[in-house]
Design an enzyme around this catalytic site. Structure first.
Site, short mmCIF file in Angstrom:
data_model
loop_
_atom_site.label_atom_id
_atom_site.label_comp_id
_atom_site.label_asym_id
_atom_site.label_seq_id
_atom_site.Cartn_x
_atom_site.Cartn_y
_atom_site.Cartn_z
N GLY A 148 31.84 37.07 41.27
CA GLY A 148 32.08 38.45 40.90
C GLY A 148 33.57 38.74 40.99
N CYS A 149 34.07 39.64 40.14
CA CYS A 149 35.51 39.93 40.17
C CYS A 149 35.92 40.60 41.48
CB CYS A 149 35.92 40.77 38.97
SG CYS A 149 34.98 42.29 38.73
N ASN A 150 35.09 41.53 41.98
CA ASN A 150 35.38 42.14 43.27
C ASN A 150 35.29 41.11 44.40
OD1 ASN A 150 35.53 44.61 41.95
ND2 ASN A 150 33.44 45.19 42.46
#
Length: 342
Positions: A148-150
């Site tokens: 995930g980017c986060n």
């Protein structure tokens, strides 16, 4: 030798970002593009900014002949991705950009995503795609699960600090701001310009964000004990970018030293001089992540700020970095584009 690449889910933001990056890759060419909802259209129709590229027409994924494909990127939503990937040839190299293969425990996947995993055996096979920390396993992998980017942003901050034991593990606070493209290209009322512009809001408050599953998995394994971070994401009215601010207990100089040492030889992670902090403007459209460390007026506390582009280093750039490793290519190939400023 030029390698043939397919992209399933080419009509979304991450698909477009893959096309933008691969367009200047010295060793790859796009051989097939799938987007079932837009099959029969050209990329110029779907993404006019890419009309200068000579690309195949969009088809359904079932129409692709994978016998001549060296690697396939799958840029579909979670749940859909596992269903499609489970039907692809078993010898095909795949980089998945969805959430479907990130969590190793099927029960954890069901907890965070609300449905049983439909390809449990493949879930066991998948290698977690945080390149800087799983590089050797990625080289030998057939299936790589993009983060995930986060989750990637938070891990770039915290993994070296947990590994070097320079911070307390019970009071980690991660405050993160993410641009609207992180929500994908699907039409949503809350993402209309009139609903989003000039505003700024927290979401998934109180520990409900799905990327916490990745934090729990990775940080606890690294520490050898349960680690639970306090994490609140915020949606900002910007197209691209993530800025994460992390508050930890520990000596700020020791925190800085651990990060500087961990990333000294990494081509895409830049640790700024002590006391400087980054901006999303400094990494826009690039595969770079900038990290800054400063002390706090409260003794024994440190603040770390990281910035990356959620579509590039947080997703499609990371996917290409992993694909380079899987195909035996130079890891940085196609990824040394300078950030776009202003």
């Amino acid at each position: 030798m030029t390698l043939s690449i397919a992209i399933i889910g080419a009509s979304g933001y991450t698909g477009a970002e893959l096309l933008r990056l691969i367009a200047t890759h010295p060793d790859m060419e796009i051989a097939a593009l799938a987007a079932n909802s837009k099959a029969g259209q050209t990329i110029a129709q779907v993404f006019p900014f890419l009309r200068h590229l000579d690309l195949p027409q969009l088809v359904t994924w079932e129409e692709i002949d994978f016998s001549s494909i060296d690697l396939c990127f799958c840029a579909l939503p979670h749940k859909t991705s596992q269903e499609v990937i489970s039907k692809l040839p078993t010898d095909l190299k795949i980089v998945d950009l969805s959430a479907d293969f990130r969590l190793r425990d099927p029960a954890a996947y069901e907890t965070w995503y609300g449905n049983p995993h439909a390809a449990v055996e493949m879930q066991k096979e998948a290698v977690y795609g945080l390149t800087e920390f799983y590089r050797d396993a990625i080289r030998d992998a057939r299936l790589v699960a993009g983060t995930g980017c986060n989750a990637a942003t938070g891990q770039y901050i915290l993994r070296p600090l947990i590994a070097e034991k320079v911070i307390g593990l019970k009071d980690i606070i991660l405050d993160l701001k993410c641009a609207v493209s992180g929500a994908g290209r699907s039409l949503k009322e809350s993402l209309l310009h009139a609903e989003l512009s000039e505003g700024y809001n927290a979401y998934s408050v109180g520990g409900t964000h799905r990327h916490l599953g990745e934090f729990d998995q990775e940080f606890s394994a690294l520490a050898g004990e349960e680690v639970r971070v306090q994490f609140t994401p915020h949606l900002i009215p910007a197209n691209r970018g993530i800025l994460a601010t992390c508050y930890v207990s520990g000596d700020a100089q020791a925190v800085y030293g651990a990060l500087a040492s961990a990333y000294a030889d990494e081509p895409f992670i830049e640790v700024l001089p002590f006391g400087e902090t980054p901006s999303t403007h400094h990494v826009r459209g690039s595969n770079f992540c900038h990290i800054g460390v400063t002390g706090d007026r409260i003794e024994g506390r440190a603040i770390i700020v990281a910035a990356l582009d959620n579509l590039t280093k947080g997703s499609s750039g990371q996917a290409l970095q992993n694909a380079n490793l899987m195909l035996g290519l130079e890891e940085t190939a196609g990824l040394m584009l300078a950030p776009c400023f202003p």
